[in-house]
Enzyme design. Structure first.
Site, short mmCIF file in Angstrom:
data_model
loop_
_atom_site.label_atom_id
_atom_site.label_comp_id
_atom_site.label_asym_id
_atom_site.label_seq_id
_atom_site.Cartn_x
_atom_site.Cartn_y
_atom_site.Cartn_z
N LYS A 89 -4.22 5.67 -1.57
CA LYS A 89 -2.85 5.73 -1.10
C LYS A 89 -2.24 4.34 -1.16
O LYS A 89 -2.82 3.38 -0.65
CB LYS A 89 -2.80 6.23 0.34
N ASP B 267 2.92 6.59 -0.88
CA ASP B 267 3.37 6.95 0.47
C ASP B 267 4.54 6.06 0.88
O ASP B 267 4.37 5.06 1.58
CB ASP B 267 2.17 6.77 1.42
N LYS C 254 7.52 7.52 2.09
CA LYS C 254 8.22 8.24 3.18
C LYS C 254 9.74 8.12 3.07
O LYS C 254 10.40 7.60 3.99
CB LYS C 254 7.76 7.72 4.55
N ASP D 214 16.78 9.40 3.50
CA ASP D 214 18.14 8.87 3.27
C ASP D 214 19.02 10.08 2.97
O ASP D 214 18.58 11.21 3.10
CB ASP D 214 18.10 7.85 2.12
N THR E 162 1.63 10.12 13.05
CA THR E 162 0.47 10.29 13.94
C THR E 162 0.40 9.21 15.01
O THR E 162 -0.42 9.27 15.91
CB THR E 162 -0.84 10.33 13.13
N ARG F 118 -8.01 1.88 8.02
CA ARG F 118 -8.85 0.85 8.64
C ARG F 118 -10.32 1.22 8.82
O ARG F 118 -11.19 0.34 8.64
CB ARG F 118 -8.20 0.41 9.96
O1 C5P Z 1 -5.67 2.58 9.21
P1 C5P Z 1 -5.35 4.03 9.42
O2 C5P Z 1 -6.53 4.96 9.10
O3 C5P Z 1 -4.75 4.31 10.78
O4 C5P Z 1 -4.24 4.33 8.32
C1 C5P Z 1 -3.52 5.54 8.26
C2 C5P Z 1 -2.57 5.48 7.11
O5 C5P Z 1 -1.82 6.70 7.10
C3 C5P Z 1 -1.53 4.36 7.19
O6 C5P Z 1 -1.33 3.91 5.85
C4 C5P Z 1 -0.27 5.02 7.72
O7 C5P Z 1 0.91 4.46 7.20
C5 C5P Z 1 -0.42 6.45 7.19
N1 C5P Z 1 0.27 7.50 7.93
C6 C5P Z 1 0.02 7.79 9.26
N2 C5P Z 1 0.68 8.82 9.88
C7 C5P Z 1 1.56 9.55 9.21
C8 C5P Z 1 1.81 9.27 7.87
C9 C5P Z 1 1.13 8.24 7.25
O8 C5P Z 1 -0.81 7.14 9.88
N3 C5P Z 1 2.14 10.59 9.80
#
Ligand code: C5P
Length: 232
Positions: free
Chosen positions: A32, A59, A61, A64, A119, A211
């Site tokens: 991603k 990604d 998002k 607009d 999330t 992460r």
């Molecule tokens: O580091 P982590 O596992 O929390 O990363 C989650 C990834 O998913 C990040 O790149 C974040 O921008 C993305 N994301 C998210 N929640 C959403 C959409 C995308 O955490 N609803």
């Protein structure tokens, strides 16, 4: 495409990203590319990672007015990514425009999904900051139904919501779920989270993991663990 683990390559630049991907000898994880990397390096980073043989979820998002989103999606369509997204909060009209813009002359297009609620957002923030007073589960389901009405392929949501989204929108409607942590690990800024094994049990189609893999002492082992728990 079946169930898979998507690694969120949230790095500040090209060097860190390619050094990270170089560790995966013989494997080509689905990656991603989000705002941090795309805004730093531009479309070339997408071309470069694609040329290395990875599938890409871009990604960005988008959110607009419909016309702007349609034109932006037409630009992104030329990058030939495998998956991209918009915010469902942009309305059904905006999502339809996104789909139109992304569709090439031959009718093909990448998978297009919508973010329901981030999330990182919990019920309190929904009520206090956004003045949305419905239960978060109902909001997520409603936004998913809107995405389906607009002709999108699925949604980004918490893994905890995958089952109810499938129930409302059908099992073919994709659930792409960040908010994944190994048992006992820190939640960071995420709130609606679970483990890869539990995400599989609830029925996520793709998990997005940042992460827990990128910051792991052994990222390849962390990725393998996600694959084993989620796809195995
Ligand atoms: O580091 P982590 O596992 O929390 O990363 C989650 C990834 O998913 C990040 O790149 C974040 O921008 C993305 N994301 C998210 N929640 C959403 C959409 C995308 O955490 N609803």
């Amino acid at each position: 495409m079946g169930r898979d683990v998507i690694i969120a390559c949230d790095f500040p630049g090209k060097k860190e990203t390619l050094d990270f991907l170089d560790q995966f000898t013989g494997r080509k994880p689905f990656v991603k590319i989000g705002m941090e990397l795309f805004y730093a390096e531009g479309p070339d980073i997408v071309r470069e990672i694609k040329a290395r043989g990875h599938k890409i979820f871009l990604d960005l998002k988008l959110h607009d007015i419909p016309h702007t989103v349609e034109k932006a999606m037409a630009s992104l369509a030329r990058l030939d990514v495998d998956m991209t997204n918009v915010h469902a909060a942009g309305t059904i009209e905006m999502m339809k425009a996104a789909r139109r813009g992304l569709t090439k002359e031959d009718g093909s297009r990448p998978i297009l999904i919508a973010v329901t609620q981030l999330t990182s957002t919990g019920q309190d923030q929904l009520e206090q900051d956004l003045m949305i007073h419905e239960p978060i589960g109902d909001v997520v389901t409603h936004y998913a139904e809107n995405a389906k009405t607009a002709g999108l392929d699925g949604v980004v949501s918490s893994p905890l919501e995958a089952a109810m989204i499938h129930e409302a929108c059908g099992t073919d409607f994709l659930t792409v779920t960040p908010g994944i942590r190994f048992a006992g690990a820190a939640a960071d800024d995420q709130t609606r989270i679970t483990t890869p094994a539990k995400a599989k049990e609830i029925g996520s189609d793709y998990i997005v993991v940042g992460r827990p893999i990128t910051q792991a002492e052994d990222p390849v082992a962390a990725y393998e663990r996600c694959l084993a728990d989620f796809c195995g």
